[in-house]
Design a protein around this motif. Structure first.
Motif, PDB file in Angstrom:
ATOM      1  N   TYR A  82       0.842  -1.197   0.000  1.00  0.00           N
ATOM      2  CA  TYR A  82       0.000   0.000   0.000  1.00  0.00           C
ATOM      3  C   TYR A  82       0.879   1.250   0.000  1.00  0.00           C
ATOM      4  O   TYR A  82       0.640   2.194  -0.769  1.00  0.00           O
ATOM      5  N   PHE A  83       1.906   1.244   0.840  1.00  0.00           N
ATOM      6  CA  PHE A  83       2.848   2.370   0.886  1.00  0.00           C
ATOM      7  C   PHE A  83       3.534   2.534  -0.466  1.00  0.00           C
ATOM      8  O   PHE A  83       3.704   3.649  -0.965  1.00  0.00           O
ATOM      9  N   ALA A  84       3.938   1.416  -1.060  1.00  0.00           N
ATOM     10  CA  ALA A  84       4.605   1.482  -2.361  1.00  0.00           C
ATOM     11  C   ALA A  84       3.684   2.076  -3.417  1.00  0.00           C
ATOM     12  O   ALA A  84       4.106   2.900  -4.235  1.00  0.00           O
ATOM     13  N   LEU A  88       5.136   5.395  -4.709  1.00  0.00           N
ATOM     14  CA  LEU A  88       5.990   5.114  -5.857  1.00  0.00           C
ATOM     15  C   LEU A  88       5.239   4.656  -7.094  1.00  0.00           C
ATOM     16  O   LEU A  88       5.846   4.455  -8.150  1.00  0.00           O
ATOM     17  N   GLY A  89       3.917   4.490  -7.008  1.00  0.00           N
ATOM     18  CA  GLY A  89       3.124   4.225  -8.199  1.00  0.00           C
ATOM     19  C   GLY A  89       2.787   2.763  -8.430  1.00  0.00           C
ATOM     20  O   GLY A  89       3.365   1.861  -7.829  1.00  0.00           O
ATOM     21  N   ALA A  90       1.833   2.559  -9.336  1.00  0.00           N
ATOM     22  CA  ALA A  90       1.319   1.215  -9.613  1.00  0.00           C
ATOM     23  C   ALA A  90       2.363   0.344 -10.288  1.00  0.00           C
ATOM     24  O   ALA A  90       2.484  -0.851  -9.972  1.00  0.00           O
ATOM     25  N   ALA A  91       3.120   0.892 -11.242  1.00  0.00           N
ATOM     26  CA  ALA A  91       4.101   0.090 -11.969  1.00  0.00           C
ATOM     27  C   ALA A  91       5.163  -0.468 -11.026  1.00  0.00           C
ATOM     28  O   ALA A  91       5.511  -1.652 -11.086  1.00  0.00           O
ATOM     29  N   PHE A  92       5.686   0.401 -10.140  1.00  0.00           N
ATOM     30  CA  PHE A  92       6.670  -0.047  -9.162  1.00  0.00           C
ATOM     31  C   PHE A  92       6.082  -1.136  -8.267  1.00  0.00           C
ATOM     32  O   PHE A  92       6.743  -2.146  -7.981  1.00  0.00           O
ATOM     33  N   LEU A 146      12.809  -5.743  -3.541  1.00  0.00           N
ATOM     34  CA  LEU A 146      12.366  -6.957  -2.854  1.00  0.00           C
ATOM     35  C   LEU A 146      11.445  -6.620  -1.692  1.00  0.00           C
ATOM     36  O   LEU A 146      11.320  -7.387  -0.745  1.00  0.00           O
ATOM     37  N   GLY A 147      10.794  -5.481  -1.795  1.00  0.00           N
ATOM     38  CA  GLY A 147       9.770  -5.120  -0.823  1.00  0.00           C
ATOM     39  C   GLY A 147      10.343  -4.654   0.503  1.00  0.00           C
ATOM     40  O   GLY A 147      11.538  -4.413   0.654  1.00  0.00           O
ATOM     41  N   GLY A 148       9.458  -4.554   1.473  1.00  0.00           N
ATOM     42  CA  GLY A 148       9.863  -4.227   2.831  1.00  0.00           C
ATOM     43  C   GLY A 148      10.643  -2.941   2.934  1.00  0.00           C
ATOM     44  O   GLY A 148      10.277  -1.905   2.362  1.00  0.00           O
ATOM     45  N   PHE A 149      11.751  -3.000   3.683  1.00  0.00           N
ATOM     46  CA  PHE A 149      12.571  -1.828   3.891  1.00  0.00           C
ATOM     47  C   PHE A 149      13.191  -1.330   2.589  1.00  0.00           C
ATOM     48  O   PHE A 149      13.570  -0.171   2.492  1.00  0.00           O
ATOM     49  N   GLY A 150      13.322  -2.219   1.590  1.00  0.00           N
ATOM     50  CA  GLY A 150      13.853  -1.791   0.302  1.00  0.00           C
ATOM     51  C   GLY A 150      12.964  -0.751  -0.355  1.00  0.00           C
ATOM     52  O   GLY A 150      13.450   0.154  -1.030  1.00  0.00           O
ATOM     53  N   ILE A 151      11.641  -0.890  -0.189  1.00  0.00           N
ATOM     54  CA  ILE A 151      10.708   0.114  -0.713  1.00  0.00           C
ATOM     55  C   ILE A 151      10.974   1.460  -0.057  1.00  0.00           C
ATOM     56  O   ILE A 151      11.061   2.496  -0.716  1.00  0.00           O
TER      57      ILE A 151
END
Length: 214
Positions: A82-84, A88-92, A146-151
């Protein structure tokens, strides 16, 4: 649909430039990044090592519960989408979800085909960290993670110019603190070496002023 229109759309899937990746570029990048990361996780797991970020949390839960790393990693990342999407948008978000799902699947599947009769923890940490870092680098360069903190690390780099690798290293350090409760000092040392290699790979190689393709 006319043949000419089909050819035009097909060429559009392949067209890329210095500023923008094509769809085929992105698919290849997500596949390659996920495969490299999954093999790196296989090395880390084979050495009974830990990591940082959501992967580190997944490793901790994996060793404590004996549930596979892949399913835990996939579930832990769900709250971050949801945060992403908002930041950062749908594509990301779609590419990141795909990368996390593929990495989770591969880490659950690869042990059926690959095993290590002997694996030194320090070698596992250094080479595992390098592989995961290279995989994440490929994903970052195709606007995925790879999600998580990387986002969060990628968002902070875009928003404030902070190096994604250094931000990730800070989060990794917090997670590795908790590893003192489940691992020996030598295993923790090897895990830290892996985390340092991973994040230096990102910090040195991933810079917006050196790689501008979206």
């Amino acid at each position: 649909m006319a043949t000419g229109e089909v050819k035009t759309r097909f060429k559009g899937l392949l067209a890329s430039s210095a500023e923008r990746h094509s769809l085929v570029d992105d698919v290849q990048g997500v596949l390659a990044g996920s495969m490299l990361a999954a093999f790196g996780v296989l090395l880390l797991s084979g050495g009974k090592l830990l990591s940082g970020g959501t992967a580190g949390v997944a490793f901790l839960l994996h060793y404590m519960t004996e549930i596979g790393f892949g399913p835990i990693f996939f579930v832990l990342n769900l709250p971050f989408y949801y945060f992403a999407y908002r930041q950062l948008g749908a594509a990301f978000t779609i590419k990141t979800f795909s990368a996390v799902a593929l990495t989770s699947f591969l880490t659950a599947t690869l042990p059926r085909f690959i095993s290590f009769s002997s694996l030194d923890p320090l070698i596992a940490g250094v080479f595992g960290g390098l592989l995961v870092g290279t995989g994440m680098l490929a994903l970052f360069r195709h606007r995925a993670s790879l999600g998580g903190f990387g986002i969060l690390a990628l968002y902070l780099q875009d928003r404030f110019g902070w190096r994604a690798g250094l931000v990730q290293l800070g989060f990794d350090g917090l997670v590795l603190v908790f590893s003192f409760f489940v691992a020996t000092p030598f295993i923790i040392f090897c895990s830290v070496m892996g985390a340092v290699v991973l994040n230096l790979t990102l910090a040195i190689n991933h810079r917006k002023d050196r790689y501008i393709a979206m």
